[in-house]
Design a protein around this motif. Structure first.
Motif, PDB file in Angstrom:
ATOM      1  N   LYS A   1     -18.117  -7.156  -7.722  1.00 21.25           N
ATOM      2  CA  LYS A   1     -18.701  -6.376  -8.808  1.00 21.25           C
ATOM      3  C   LYS A   1     -19.700  -7.243  -9.570  1.00 21.25           C
ATOM      4  N   LYS A   2     -20.869  -6.707  -9.837  1.00 24.03           N
ATOM      5  CA  LYS A   2     -21.943  -7.489 -10.446  1.00 24.03           C
ATOM      6  C   LYS A   2     -21.922  -7.469 -11.967  1.00 24.03           C
ATOM      7  N   GLU A   3     -21.081  -6.621 -12.561  1.00 16.55           N
ATOM      8  CA  GLU A   3     -21.039  -6.536 -14.016  1.00 16.55           C
ATOM      9  C   GLU A   3     -20.432  -7.802 -14.606  1.00 16.55           C
ATOM     10  N   SER A   4     -20.912  -8.158 -15.768  1.00 15.25           N
ATOM     11  CA  SER A   4     -20.362  -9.304 -16.472  1.00 15.25           C
ATOM     12  C   SER A   4     -19.091  -8.872 -17.184  1.00 15.25           C
ATOM     13  N   LYS A   5     -18.045  -9.628 -17.003  1.00 13.14           N
ATOM     14  CA  LYS A   5     -16.786  -9.298 -17.655  1.00 13.14           C
ATOM     15  C   LYS A   5     -16.582 -10.154 -18.906  1.00 13.14           C
ATOM     16  N   LYS A   6     -17.650 -10.732 -19.400  1.00 19.12           N
ATOM     17  CA  LYS A   6     -17.539 -11.587 -20.568  1.00 19.12           C
ATOM     18  C   LYS A   6     -17.191 -10.738 -21.786  1.00 19.12           C
ATOM     19  N   ALA A   7     -16.130 -11.135 -22.459  1.00 19.18           N
ATOM     20  CA  ALA A   7     -15.676 -10.385 -23.628  1.00 19.18           C
ATOM     21  C   ALA A   7     -16.609 -10.645 -24.801  1.00 19.18           C
ATOM     22  N   LYS A   8     -16.757  -9.633 -25.644  1.00 22.03           N
ATOM     23  CA  LYS A   8     -17.558  -9.799 -26.837  1.00 22.03           C
ATOM     24  C   LYS A   8     -16.782 -10.660 -27.823  1.00 22.03           C
ATOM     25  N   VAL A   9     -17.483 -11.599 -28.421  1.00 17.56           N
ATOM     26  CA  VAL A   9     -16.858 -12.523 -29.360  1.00 17.56           C
ATOM     27  C   VAL A   9     -17.378 -12.214 -30.751  1.00 17.56           C
ATOM     28  N   SER A  10     -16.455 -12.145 -31.694  1.00 19.03           N
ATOM     29  CA  SER A  10     -16.858 -11.844 -33.066  1.00 19.03           C
ATOM     30  C   SER A  10     -17.632 -13.025 -33.647  1.00 19.03           C
ATOM     31  N   PRO A  11     -18.484 -12.780 -34.639  1.00 19.06           N
ATOM     32  CA  PRO A  11     -19.247 -13.864 -35.262  1.00 19.06           C
ATOM     33  C   PRO A  11     -18.353 -14.961 -35.839  1.00 19.06           C
ATOM     34  N   LEU A  12     -17.192 -14.585 -36.386  1.00 25.50           N
ATOM     35  CA  LEU A  12     -16.272 -15.578 -36.945  1.00 25.50           C
ATOM     36  C   LEU A  12     -15.783 -16.527 -35.857  1.00 25.50           C
ATOM     37  N   VAL A  13     -15.350 -15.956 -34.739  1.00 24.01           N
ATOM     38  CA  VAL A  13     -14.846 -16.782 -33.636  1.00 24.01           C
ATOM     39  C   VAL A  13     -15.969 -17.663 -33.096  1.00 24.01           C
ATOM     40  N   GLU A  14     -17.157 -17.091 -32.977  1.00 22.94           N
ATOM     41  CA  GLU A  14     -18.291 -17.860 -32.484  1.00 22.94           C
ATOM     42  C   GLU A  14     -18.613 -19.030 -33.421  1.00 22.94           C
ATOM     43  N   SER A  15     -18.486 -18.811 -34.734  1.00 22.60           N
ATOM     44  CA  SER A  15     -18.768 -19.889 -35.682  1.00 22.60           C
ATOM     45  C   SER A  15     -17.735 -21.002 -35.590  1.00 22.60           C
ATOM     46  N   LEU A  16     -16.530 -20.680 -35.127  1.00 24.66           N
ATOM     47  CA  LEU A  16     -15.474 -21.683 -34.996  1.00 24.66           C
ATOM     48  C   LEU A  16     -15.538 -22.436 -33.667  1.00 24.66           C
TER      49      LEU A  16
ATOM     50  N   ALA B   1       0.833  -1.201   0.000  1.00 25.70           N
ATOM     51  CA  ALA B   1       0.000   0.000   0.000  1.00 25.70           C
ATOM     52  C   ALA B   1       0.877   1.264   0.000  1.00 25.70           C
ATOM     53  N   LYS B   2       1.936   1.252   0.798  1.00 29.98           N
ATOM     54  CA  LYS B   2       2.828   2.411   0.850  1.00 29.98           C
ATOM     55  C   LYS B   2       3.511   2.630  -0.502  1.00 29.98           C
ATOM     56  N   ASP B   3       3.980   1.555  -1.116  1.00 33.31           N
ATOM     57  CA  ASP B   3       4.645   1.648  -2.421  1.00 33.31           C
ATOM     58  C   ASP B   3       3.711   2.187  -3.499  1.00 33.31           C
ATOM     59  N   HIS B   4       2.404   1.928  -3.340  1.00 41.76           N
ATOM     60  CA  HIS B   4       1.418   2.357  -4.331  1.00 41.76           C
ATOM     61  C   HIS B   4       0.642   3.601  -3.880  1.00 41.76           C
ATOM     62  N   HIS B   5       1.164   4.276  -2.867  1.00 39.25           N
ATOM     63  CA  HIS B   5       0.617   5.552  -2.379  1.00 39.25           C
ATOM     64  C   HIS B   5      -0.886   5.470  -2.085  1.00 39.25           C
ATOM     65  N   THR B   6      -1.258   4.456  -1.332  1.00 36.53           N
ATOM     66  CA  THR B   6      -2.649   4.298  -0.927  1.00 36.53           C
ATOM     67  C   THR B   6      -2.677   3.769   0.502  1.00 36.53           C
ATOM     68  N   SER B   7      -3.846   3.726   1.069  1.00 42.54           N
ATOM     69  CA  SER B   7      -3.959   3.198   2.432  1.00 42.54           C
ATOM     70  C   SER B   7      -4.327   1.719   2.361  1.00 42.54           C
ATOM     71  N   LEU B   8      -4.049   1.028   3.431  1.00 42.48           N
ATOM     72  CA  LEU B   8      -4.398  -0.379   3.495  1.00 42.48           C
ATOM     73  C   LEU B   8      -5.914  -0.550   3.421  1.00 42.48           C
ATOM     74  N   SER B   9      -6.655   0.346   4.050  1.00 39.15           N
ATOM     75  CA  SER B   9      -8.120   0.287   3.997  1.00 39.15           C
ATOM     76  C   SER B   9      -8.627   0.432   2.566  1.00 39.15           C
TER      77      SER B   9
ATOM     78  N   ASN C   1     -10.910  -1.673  -2.407  1.00 36.82           N
ATOM     79  CA  ASN C   1     -10.875  -1.859  -3.858  1.00 36.82           C
ATOM     80  C   ASN C   1     -10.871  -3.331  -4.237  1.00 36.82           C
ATOM     81  N   TYR C   2     -10.118  -4.136  -3.486  1.00 33.60           N
ATOM     82  CA  TYR C   2     -10.056  -5.564  -3.773  1.00 33.60           C
ATOM     83  C   TYR C   2     -11.416  -6.226  -3.563  1.00 33.60           C
ATOM     84  N   LEU C   3     -12.039  -5.951  -2.432  1.00 30.93           N
ATOM     85  CA  LEU C   3     -13.350  -6.546  -2.162  1.00 30.93           C
ATOM     86  C   LEU C   3     -14.391  -6.037  -3.154  1.00 30.93           C
TER      87      LEU C   3
END
Length: 101
Positions: free
Chosen positions: A63-78, A43-51, A56-58
């Protein structure tokens, strides 16, 4: 003729941004002293507090957002063309025997 300079006026503008925040609450954690010491150093090296580091980690874990990457139609067909089975030494020998015979 004396040249008379107008007085210098300095205007100061202050802009404040207010961000709505959740109310902070205390949390007691039981952690290894070694882990705590390393985390404090990080935390000290990254200029932030432990709290803030733990918050941020928790936050990223929950986080409720989906992190699923968008897949192109070509990749999906393969998708599914390559069988999902482990390659063994026998498979490799069989392939090489076919290839070079």
């Amino acid at each position: 003729m004396s040249s008379s300079k107008p007085p210098l006026y300095v205007e100061k503008h202050y802009f404040y941004t207010y961000k709505e925040r959740d109310m902070n609450a205390k949390l007691t954690l039981n952690l290894s002293k070694v882990v705590i010491d390393h985390a404090k150093g990080y935390a000290k090296d990254h200029h932030t507090s432990l709290s803030k580091l733990i918050e941020n980690y928790l936050g990223s874990l929950t986080k409720k957002e989906s992190k699923k990457a968008k897949v192109s139609p070509l990749v999906e067909s393969l998708t599914g063309i390559i069988p999902n089975e482990p390659v063994t030494a026998d498979h490799k020998k069989e392939y090489l025997a076919k290839k070079y015979s």
